[in-house]
Each structure stands twice: as structure tokens, then as C-alpha cells.
Design an enzyme around this catalytic site. Structure first.
Site, PDB file in Angstrom:
ATOM      1  N   ARG A 242       0.847  -1.189   0.000  1.00  0.00           N
ATOM      2  CA  ARG A 242       0.000   0.000   0.000  1.00  0.00           C
ATOM      3  C   ARG A 242       0.883   1.238   0.000  1.00  0.00           C
ATOM      4  O   ARG A 242       1.887   1.308   0.715  1.00  0.00           O
ATOM      5  CB  ARG A 242      -0.926   0.023   1.231  1.00  0.00           C
ATOM      6  CG  ARG A 242      -2.050  -1.001   1.194  1.00  0.00           C
ATOM      7  CD  ARG A 242      -3.035  -0.685   0.092  1.00  0.00           C
ATOM      8  NE  ARG A 242      -4.211  -1.554   0.090  1.00  0.00           N
ATOM      9  CZ  ARG A 242      -4.292  -2.695  -0.586  1.00  0.00           C
ATOM     10  NH1 ARG A 242      -3.257  -3.116  -1.295  1.00  0.00           N
ATOM     11  NH2 ARG A 242      -5.403  -3.403  -0.550  1.00  0.00           N
ATOM     12  N   GLU A 271      -3.771   7.184  -5.206  1.00  0.00           N
ATOM     13  CA  GLU A 271      -3.764   6.437  -6.462  1.00  0.00           C
ATOM     14  C   GLU A 271      -4.913   6.896  -7.337  1.00  0.00           C
ATOM     15  O   GLU A 271      -6.039   7.004  -6.859  1.00  0.00           O
ATOM     16  CB  GLU A 271      -3.886   4.937  -6.194  1.00  0.00           C
ATOM     17  CG  GLU A 271      -2.628   4.373  -5.574  1.00  0.00           C
ATOM     18  CD  GLU A 271      -2.676   2.879  -5.361  1.00  0.00           C
ATOM     19  OE1 GLU A 271      -1.627   2.277  -5.099  1.00  0.00           O
ATOM     20  OE2 GLU A 271      -3.781   2.297  -5.454  1.00  0.00           O
ATOM     21  N   HIS A 290      -0.333  -0.370  -9.398  1.00  0.00           N
ATOM     22  CA  HIS A 290      -0.958  -1.222  -8.373  1.00  0.00           C
ATOM     23  C   HIS A 290      -1.613  -2.442  -9.028  1.00  0.00           C
ATOM     24  O   HIS A 290      -2.798  -2.709  -8.851  1.00  0.00           O
ATOM     25  CB  HIS A 290      -1.979  -0.449  -7.551  1.00  0.00           C
ATOM     26  CG  HIS A 290      -2.140  -1.035  -6.162  1.00  0.00           C
ATOM     27  ND1 HIS A 290      -2.492  -0.288  -5.075  1.00  0.00           N
ATOM     28  CD2 HIS A 290      -1.974  -2.311  -5.703  1.00  0.00           C
ATOM     29  CE1 HIS A 290      -2.553  -1.053  -3.993  1.00  0.00           C
ATOM     30  NE2 HIS A 290      -2.236  -2.296  -4.363  1.00  0.00           N
TER      31      HIS A 290
END
Length: 333
Positions: A242, A271, A290
Site C-alpha cells: 500500500r 492512487e 498497483h
């Protein structure tokens, strides 16, 4: 289980058509699949209202959405991290929350190794230079490294950390260290060649530090300026967990100063990252969106994992403890 019932399973992420087809092929009666068209809050809320089961991945599931989801019987995360789900609201509303524990561990571990290699061999920079007509062979020899013989530090030693340790064995690292609030069984440590240490020791001894910890308030900026100062000069940071685990400003500063050799980042805060994020301008930083678990040949296995749990749920059977985040205090639709 009501044999005549049908259940609307809403996948809240915007997925490629090919991925949607694979998921739909895994599910069948009594489950009907529906997929989000965008991440607009109004659209997502309407999907929640129509759903019997919600399957968020990257999509955010707020308390307001759960309040509107009066038919929803359970939330099942596609993946493992629940930091984008309002878990407290789900608990208050009596909505169970489950995850697909371990389902993405292999692909995420492979991406972590990919990022290690890409940083150590300066793939982004060298690829760009060659496409510009240059031949940086001599430069590579003095600035590139191998994983063999290096000390690898794993921050978090759950399914992903252990898969990574197993895959790293083929590179013959000098040592694998890990820190985790829970010690792995001795037989697991022995089989994987890993030793548990506290975070300060891991940071000071590791040539590569790879993050695999969950995000909560206790792990926010776990890797901050102080932690980075503990890291070896020339070390590499990998983050496939994360973005909130890392103080990005402190990381960018350490990279610019040359304290760290490079970083491989699959996670950011926020993000997607701001286009002006200084990390995006550094050649020694390799970035991916991601997408650690985002491999096509893992879609069907993850979908099957979700389906098995939903089948257990509607049959009144228990879901495995490792998959359960909010207990099955079932809400009556």
C-alpha cells in the site's frame, strides 16, 4: 439456501471485457454477474442498491454506499486489502466482509522480484537509452547488480511474503530476514530460509527491503525519513503493498541524495499518483499501476475463490476464518 432464488453479484471495479468474460464464465446460477461501467459515486451507489453481493477490488466502498445497499448480504473483496472498504460501517450494519486470502500471493511475489531485477539492472533507463540509439553496455557493468548474495528484508510475512521467500530461493540470496507481529512456525522459517528480526535490524542489514504489510493507522508511513536513514546506503525499496506505508517525499529525497540506489513501486498515495509526483521523474524508480495481482491467468482462480465463499454463504455454511474480516452476523435483506 433458496433453490429458486437468484443473486446479483456486482463487481465494483471497471474491468476489461476479456476479464469480465472469464469471471462470468466461472459464475453460474443462482448467481448473476454485473460489472461497473465507471467509478462515479452515483453509478457505484446505484450498483450497490441493486446488489445481493458486492465485490470491490480497487473501488472504494463507503459507509454511505453500504447504507444504500439495503439488499446486500455480504461484501467480498477481490484480493485481500480492506482499507478502501468502510469495515466499521459494515460491522455496524451487520454485513459480513470476506477476502480472497492468498489468491494473489503468487503474482504479487513475482512482480516484487520483477521490480527488484528492473531496479538492479536499470531496465527503464537502459531501455530508453538504447531506443535513442545509444549502447550503454560499459555503463551497465559498473552500475548494475545481482540478487545473488544479497540480504533481502521482507516487511510482513503472510502469504505474499512467504511466496516471495520461496521464489527468491532460486536466486540464492545471502539471507532472507523478515519482520512481522507474528512469528512464523519454526518449520516454515527453516523451509524458506528466513529469520525473524525487528524492523530496525531488518532496515539496517538489508540490501533490498520489500513491503508486504497491511495498511492501517499503525503502519502509515512505516517507511519514513527516520526509517530510510536506517537503511544501508545503496539499498533498494520495493513496495507492492500500500502506498500509505511510505512517506513518498522522504523516499524521493533519499533517492535524489543517492542514499538509496532505487525503488520499485506498485503502490502510491494517492492512487493514481499526481503527475507531478517527484518519484515519477527519477530514472532509478520503476513504477507499475498497483497491478501486482493483475495477471490474466489468475482471474479464473480468484473468481472461483469468491464463488466458493458465496456458495458457502447462501448455503448457510461457514467461510474459512482466514477469509473472514467481519463475522457472519448475517443481515436480513
Amino acid at each position: 439456501m433458496n433453490k429458486s432464488a437468484t443473486y446479483q453479484v456486482v463487481f465494483m471495479d471497471v474491468l476489461a471485457p476479456a476479464v469480465q468474460r472469464v469471471i462470468a464464465s466461472v459464475f453460474g446460477p443462482p448467481f448473476e454477474t454485473r460489472f461497473a461501467l465507471n467509478y462515479d459515486a452515483r453509478h457505484q451507489t446505484e450498483l450497490c442498491r441493486a446488489a445481493d453481493f458486492l465485490v470491490p477490488g480497487w473501488a472504494q466502498l463507503t459507509g454511505e454506499m453500504l447504507e444504500a445497499a439495503e439488499r446486500v448480504q455480504a461484501v467480498h473483496k477481490w484480493g485481500i486489502g480492506v482499507d478502501r472498504i468502510d469495515v466499521q460501517a459494515a460491522r455496524r450494519l451487520g454485513i459480513p466482509v470476506a477476502i480472497t486470502a492468498g489468491s494473489n500471493a503468487g503474482p504479487v511475489a513475482e512482480l516484487a522480484i520483477t521490480l527488484m531485477l528492473a531496479v538492479y539492472r536499470r531496465i527503464y533507463y537502459v531501455n530508453r537509452e538504447m531506443r535513442a540509439g545509444k549502447w550503454p553496455k560499459s555503463e551497465m557493468r559498473e552500475t548494475c547488480f545481482q540478487i545473488h548474495g544479497k540480504t533481502i528484508g521482507l516487511v510482513g510475512f503472510g502469504n505474499i511474503g512467504r511466496k516471495l521467500a520461496r521464489r527468491l530461493a532460486g536466486f540464492e540470496p545471502g539471507a532472507i530476514l523478515y519482520c512481522d507481529r507474528y512469528a512464523a512456525p519454526a518449520e516454515v522459517e527453516h523451509a524458506l530460509g528466513a529469520r525473524r528480526v525487528e524492523l530496525p535490524e531488518l532496515l539496517s542489514r538489508s540490501d533490498i527491503v520489500s513491503l508486504h504489510a497491511p495498511y492501517d493507522e499503525s503502519t502509515r508511513h512505516l517507511i519514513d525519513a527516520s526509517a530510510i536513514r536506517r537503511m544501508k546506503k545503496g539499498a533498494v525499496l520495493i513496495n507492492t503493498a500500500r502506498g500509505e506505508l511510505v512517506d513518498e517525499a522522504a523516499l524521493a529525497s533519499a533517492l535524489k541524495r543517492g542514499h538509496l540506489m532505487g525503488a520499485g513501486l506498485d503502490a502510491f498515495d494517492p492512487e493514481p499518483p499526481d503527475p507531478g509526483n517527484p518519484l515519477l521523474a527519477l530514472d532509478q524508480v520503476i513504477v507499475t499501476p498497483h497491478a501486482g495481482g493483475g495477471v490474466f491467468d489468475n482471474v479464473a482462480p480468484v473468481a472461483a475463490h469468491v464463488l466458493r465463499n458465496l456458495q458457502r454463504f447462501v448455503a448457510g455454511e461457514s467461510i474459512a476464518a482466514q477469509d473472514l474480516i467481519v463475522s457472519e452476523n448475517r443481515r436480513t435483506p
